[in-house]
Design a protein around this motif. Structure first.
Motif, PDB file in Angstrom:
ATOM      1  N   PHE A   1       0.724  -1.011  -0.210  1.00 39.36           N
ATOM      2  CA  PHE A   1       0.253   0.257   0.105  1.00 39.36           C
ATOM      3  C   PHE A   1       0.500   1.547   0.225  1.00 39.36           C
ATOM      4  O   PHE A   1       2.291   1.093   0.815  1.00 39.36           O
ATOM      5  CB  PHE A   1      -1.020  -0.420   1.252  1.00 39.36           C
ATOM      6  N   SER A   2       0.225   2.024  -0.796  1.00 40.73           N
ATOM      7  CA  SER A   2       1.166   3.363  -0.981  1.00 40.73           C
ATOM      8  C   SER A   2       0.520   4.400  -0.456  1.00 40.73           C
ATOM      9  O   SER A   2      -0.787   5.171  -0.800  1.00 40.73           O
ATOM     10  CB  SER A   2       1.995   2.986  -2.321  1.00 40.73           C
ATOM     11  N   VAL A   3       1.462   5.560  -0.329  1.00 41.59           N
ATOM     12  CA  VAL A   3       0.845   6.981  -0.262  1.00 41.59           C
ATOM     13  C   VAL A   3       0.174   7.237  -1.369  1.00 41.59           C
ATOM     14  O   VAL A   3      -1.310   8.335  -1.110  1.00 41.59           O
ATOM     15  CB  VAL A   3       1.987   7.879   0.108  1.00 41.59           C
ATOM     16  N   ALA A   4       0.309   7.122  -2.775  1.00 46.65           N
ATOM     17  CA  ALA A   4      -0.390   7.724  -3.765  1.00 46.65           C
ATOM     18  C   ALA A   4      -1.705   6.450  -4.036  1.00 46.65           C
ATOM     19  O   ALA A   4      -2.514   7.541  -4.422  1.00 46.65           O
ATOM     20  CB  ALA A   4       0.649   7.124  -5.136  1.00 46.65           C
ATOM     21  N   GLU A   5      -1.890   5.631  -3.637  1.00 48.94           N
ATOM     22  CA  GLU A   5      -2.535   4.617  -3.999  1.00 48.94           C
ATOM     23  C   GLU A   5      -3.729   5.592  -2.778  1.00 48.94           C
ATOM     24  O   GLU A   5      -4.931   5.196  -2.470  1.00 48.94           O
ATOM     25  CB  GLU A   5      -2.373   3.176  -2.975  1.00 48.94           C
ATOM     26  N   PHE A   6      -3.770   5.784  -1.188  1.00 49.71           N
ATOM     27  CA  PHE A   6      -4.024   5.967  -0.079  1.00 49.71           C
ATOM     28  C   PHE A   6      -4.857   8.019  -1.076  1.00 49.71           C
ATOM     29  O   PHE A   6      -5.857   7.825  -0.539  1.00 49.71           O
ATOM     30  CB  PHE A   6      -3.643   6.652   1.114  1.00 49.71           C
ATOM     31  N   GLN A   7      -3.759   8.247  -1.451  1.00 43.42           N
ATOM     32  CA  GLN A   7      -4.014   9.748  -2.565  1.00 43.42           C
ATOM     33  C   GLN A   7      -5.632   9.150  -3.022  1.00 43.42           C
ATOM     34  O   GLN A   7      -6.748  10.216  -3.300  1.00 43.42           O
ATOM     35  CB  GLN A   7      -3.413  10.455  -2.918  1.00 43.42           C
ATOM     36  N   ASN A   8      -5.310   8.501  -3.557  1.00 38.96           N
ATOM     37  CA  ASN A   8      -6.650   7.733  -4.968  1.00 38.96           C
ATOM     38  C   ASN A   8      -7.841   8.028  -4.307  1.00 38.96           C
ATOM     39  O   ASN A   8      -8.880   7.379  -4.742  1.00 38.96           O
ATOM     40  CB  ASN A   8      -5.835   7.212  -5.825  1.00 38.96           C
ATOM     41  N   LEU A   9      -7.473   7.035  -3.561  1.00 41.09           N
ATOM     42  CA  LEU A   9      -9.039   6.167  -2.498  1.00 41.09           C
ATOM     43  C   LEU A   9      -9.296   7.408  -1.463  1.00 41.09           C
ATOM     44  O   LEU A   9     -11.016   7.409  -1.744  1.00 41.09           O
ATOM     45  CB  LEU A   9      -8.610   5.426  -1.758  1.00 41.09           C
ATOM     46  N   VAL A  10      -8.911   8.427  -1.183  1.00 44.13           N
ATOM     47  CA  VAL A  10      -9.689   9.637  -0.233  1.00 44.13           C
ATOM     48  C   VAL A  10      -9.871  10.207  -1.203  1.00 44.13           C
ATOM     49  O   VAL A  10     -11.894  10.901  -0.756  1.00 44.13           O
ATOM     50  CB  VAL A  10      -8.315   9.863   0.485  1.00 44.13           C
ATOM     51  N   GLN A  11      -9.666  11.010  -1.755  1.00 46.43           N
ATOM     52  CA  GLN A  11     -10.354  12.192  -2.997  1.00 46.43           C
ATOM     53  C   GLN A  11     -11.068  11.409  -3.205  1.00 46.43           C
ATOM     54  O   GLN A  11     -12.368  12.679  -3.192  1.00 46.43           O
ATOM     55  CB  GLN A  11      -9.011  12.576  -3.965  1.00 46.43           C
ATOM     56  N   PRO A  12     -11.786  10.957  -4.222  1.00 43.33           N
ATOM     57  CA  PRO A  12     -13.200  10.655  -4.934  1.00 43.33           C
ATOM     58  C   PRO A  12     -13.836  10.563  -3.622  1.00 43.33           C
ATOM     59  O   PRO A  12     -15.539  10.884  -3.116  1.00 43.33           O
ATOM     60  CB  PRO A  12     -13.256   9.688  -5.274  1.00 43.33           C
ATOM     61  N   LEU A  13     -13.625   9.874  -1.919  1.00 39.12           N
ATOM     62  CA  LEU A  13     -14.401   9.697  -1.441  1.00 39.12           C
ATOM     63  C   LEU A  13     -14.598  10.559  -0.428  1.00 39.12           C
ATOM     64  O   LEU A  13     -16.111  10.601  -0.474  1.00 39.12           O
ATOM     65  CB  LEU A  13     -13.727   8.996   0.160  1.00 39.12           C
ATOM     66  N   ILE A  14     -14.321  11.940   0.228  1.00 37.64           N
ATOM     67  CA  ILE A  14     -14.163  13.146  -0.279  1.00 37.64           C
ATOM     68  C   ILE A  14     -15.075  13.750  -0.401  1.00 37.64           C
ATOM     69  O   ILE A  14     -16.262  14.478  -0.451  1.00 37.64           O
ATOM     70  CB  ILE A  14     -13.163  14.286   0.025  1.00 37.64           C
ATOM     71  N   ARG A  15     -15.079  14.084  -2.211  1.00 38.44           N
ATOM     72  CA  ARG A  15     -16.419  14.257  -2.726  1.00 38.44           C
ATOM     73  C   ARG A  15     -17.000  13.782  -2.579  1.00 38.44           C
ATOM     74  O   ARG A  15     -18.189  14.437  -2.646  1.00 38.44           O
ATOM     75  CB  ARG A  15     -15.715  13.835  -4.268  1.00 38.44           C
ATOM     76  N   LEU A  16     -17.239  12.489  -2.469  1.00 35.63           N
ATOM     77  CA  LEU A  16     -18.827  11.504  -2.357  1.00 35.63           C
ATOM     78  C   LEU A  16     -19.626  12.146  -1.031  1.00 35.63           C
ATOM     79  O   LEU A  16     -20.307  12.081  -1.417  1.00 35.63           O
ATOM     80  CB  LEU A  16     -19.026   9.821  -2.754  1.00 35.63           C
ATOM     81  N   LEU A  17     -19.110  12.100   0.031  1.00 33.50           N
ATOM     82  CA  LEU A  17     -19.272  12.633   1.405  1.00 33.50           C
ATOM     83  C   LEU A  17     -19.583  13.502   1.423  1.00 33.50           C
ATOM     84  O   LEU A  17     -21.286  14.279   1.867  1.00 33.50           O
ATOM     85  CB  LEU A  17     -18.693  12.108   2.258  1.00 33.50           C
ATOM     86  N   ASN A  18     -19.204  14.719   0.400  1.00 37.10           N
ATOM     87  CA  ASN A  18     -19.389  16.478   0.286  1.00 37.10           C
ATOM     88  C   ASN A  18     -20.887  16.348  -0.628  1.00 37.10           C
ATOM     89  O   ASN A  18     -22.194  16.770   0.250  1.00 37.10           O
ATOM     90  CB  ASN A  18     -18.038  17.079  -0.074  1.00 37.10           C
ATOM     91  N   GLU A  19     -21.273  15.509  -1.611  1.00 34.54           N
ATOM     92  CA  GLU A  19     -22.100  15.157  -2.539  1.00 34.54           C
ATOM     93  C   GLU A  19     -23.268  14.609  -1.563  1.00 34.54           C
ATOM     94  O   GLU A  19     -24.350  15.375  -1.575  1.00 34.54           O
ATOM     95  CB  GLU A  19     -21.586  14.532  -3.813  1.00 34.54           C
ATOM     96  N   LYS A  20     -22.947  14.220  -0.655  1.00 37.77           N
ATOM     97  CA  LYS A  20     -24.291  13.336   0.403  1.00 37.77           C
ATOM     98  C   LYS A  20     -24.779  14.240   1.241  1.00 37.77           C
ATOM     99  O   LYS A  20     -25.709  14.174   2.417  1.00 37.77           O
ATOM    100  CB  LYS A  20     -23.442  11.603   0.914  1.00 37.77           C
ATOM    101  N   GLY A  21     -24.197  15.172   1.191  1.00 38.80           N
ATOM    102  CA  GLY A  21     -24.024  16.093   2.375  1.00 38.80           C
ATOM    103  C   GLY A  21     -23.674  15.816   4.343  1.00 38.80           C
ATOM    104  O   GLY A  21     -24.276  16.624   5.140  1.00 38.80           O
ATOM    105  N   LYS A  22     -22.587  14.823   3.363  1.00 38.87           N
ATOM    106  CA  LYS A  22     -21.632  14.412   5.086  1.00 38.87           C
ATOM    107  C   LYS A  22     -20.094  15.229   5.233  1.00 38.87           C
ATOM    108  O   LYS A  22     -20.076  15.655   3.907  1.00 38.87           O
ATOM    109  CB  LYS A  22     -21.843  13.343   5.066  1.00 38.87           C
ATOM    110  N   LEU A  23     -20.052  15.163   6.529  1.00 36.25           N
ATOM    111  CA  LEU A  23     -18.634  15.829   6.676  1.00 36.25           C
ATOM    112  C   LEU A  23     -17.852  14.540   6.513  1.00 36.25           C
ATOM    113  O   LEU A  23     -18.221  13.575   7.576  1.00 36.25           O
ATOM    114  CB  LEU A  23     -18.343  16.512   7.629  1.00 36.25           C
ATOM    115  N   PRO A  24     -16.354  14.760   5.836  1.00 31.73           N
ATOM    116  CA  PRO A  24     -15.688  14.024   6.062  1.00 31.73           C
ATOM    117  C   PRO A  24     -14.989  14.074   7.135  1.00 31.73           C
ATOM    118  O   PRO A  24     -14.535  15.275   7.263  1.00 31.73           O
ATOM    119  CB  PRO A  24     -14.667  13.905   4.491  1.00 31.73           C
ATOM    120  N   LEU A  25     -14.841  13.246   8.051  1.00 36.91           N
ATOM    121  CA  LEU A  25     -13.425  13.388   8.586  1.00 36.91           C
ATOM    122  C   LEU A  25     -11.816  12.238   8.969  1.00 36.91           C
ATOM    123  O   LEU A  25     -12.127  11.166   8.584  1.00 36.91           O
ATOM    124  CB  LEU A  25     -14.191  13.336  10.024  1.00 36.91           C
ATOM    125  N   ILE A  26     -11.048  13.150   8.267  1.00 42.07           N
ATOM    126  CA  ILE A  26      -9.557  12.302   8.591  1.00 42.07           C
ATOM    127  C   ILE A  26      -8.999  11.737   9.793  1.00 42.07           C
ATOM    128  O   ILE A  26      -9.183  13.076   9.967  1.00 42.07           O
ATOM    129  CB  ILE A  26      -8.928  12.377   6.878  1.00 42.07           C
TER     130      ILE A  26
END
Length: 324
Positions: A81-106
């Motif tokens: 697992f790499s930092v680049a893979e982490f970034q690629n997974l997390v950034q779409p999640l942040i977008r999705l949660l915002n669209e759902k009206g949820k606050l993303p907490l890392i």
């Protein structure tokens, strides 16, 4: 949670909670997620692994208390697992949660992983040198991780101080970045510290050092009681050995016991020492980040403290109409 103001597209909102191991990030994150209508994205580089629950202090279903958690148990222990893979997974999640009206907490303590998201690192600028990486991995096999780590001392003292020698893949990555770009890993990261794509608040939890170290020691004792040695033995017997996952604190010490290099008591004491040193390195990393808002968790009234932090976050992330 992303909105439009007079035709201007607003940044996606994001809350990040950081701090050293055992400071109380998990509990704080869950309580804040409940109060702020959020979901949690794990910022821990180890909780992604299945079958590695005790040694990673992985949040339990009971502790989650109904709060949705992401990026937990998504990898087999044998997978990298790499930092680049982490970034690629997390950034779409942040977008999705915002669209759902949820606050993303890392929530987590892996500084490089978290910074890669909030500063939007461009990993293409320092693309991999496969031949160099293979050469360095052969070097580790023929020598040891300490000698590889020593190569960082002259070219990148910051990475040398913050990357543990047993995390040899991170050491190799730091050497690789220097070879490819002529910059140290820290210089390379700083050069990418452009404006964040997020409207974010970065909360840091801190604690008196002696109190924190006592909590770390007690946490290790609890892990042992819960079956840490048995968990590590299962992984070892299943052939999970020369893998990224078991180079982590909490497993490598037990592996040395399994292989007869340490007594059980020595392995426990080494685990406690390495965990305390890791906490210190985490502080070193986050203390150098000017945008962290620190909250002391030493001998606090938890309900009062969480209300204080909640009000601070709401003042930074929302206007009054958004939090009615």
């Amino acid at each position: 949670m992303k909105s439009e103001t007079k035709g201007v597209k607003m940044k996606e909102k994001l809350l990040v909670i950081v701090g050293p191991t055992a400071v109380g990030k998990t509990k704080m994150g869950i309580e804040l997620a409940k109060r702020l209508k959020g979901e949690i994205i794990s910022g821990d580089s180890m909780q992604i692994y299945k079958e590695m629950d005790i040694g990673t202090a992985k949040v339990t279903k009971e502790e989650m208390n109904g709060v949705m958690h992401h990026l937990i148990d998504i990898k087999e222990p044998t997978e990298p697992f790499s930092v680049a893979e982490f970034q690629n997974l997390v950034q779409p999640l942040i977008r999705l949660l915002n669209e759902k009206g949820k606050l993303p907490l890392i929530v987590g303590g892996t500084g490089l992983y978290i910074n890669s998201v909030i500063q939007n690192y461009n990993f293409a600028d320092s693309s991999s040198d496969i031949q160099f990486r293979e050469k360095m991995e052969r070097y580790v096999e023929e020598h040891d991780t300490e000698q590889l780590h020593d190569q960082l001392r002259e070219i990148d003292p910051v990475s040398y101080a913050t990357i543990h020698p047993n995390n040899y893949r991170r050491v190799i990555r730091a050497l690789e970045v220097f070879k490819r770009t002529g910059k140290t890993l820290s210089e390379y990261q700083q050069s990418q510290n452009n404006e964040s794509p997020y409207d974010f608040v970065l909360i840091g939890l801190t604690m008196d050092r002696d109190v924190l170290y006592d909590r770390i020691n007690k946490r290790v004792d609890i892990m042992v009681e819960q079956g840490l040695f048995e968990e590590a033995k299962r992984l070892y017997n299943d052939g999970v050995r020369e893998c990224q996952s078991v180079q982590a604190i909490g497993y490598k010490e037990i592996y040395e016991y399994i292989e007869g290099k340490l007594t059980k008591d020595e392995a426990i004491e080494l685990l406690k020492r390495n965990s305390r040193r890791y906490a210190k390195r985490q502080y070193t990393w986050f203390r150098n980040k000017a945008n962290v808002h620190w909250f002391d968790m030493t001998n606090i009234n938890f309900n009062k403290k969480i209300t204080e932090i909640q009000q601070f976050i709401e003042g930074k992330l929302y206007n009054h109409s958004e939090i009615k």
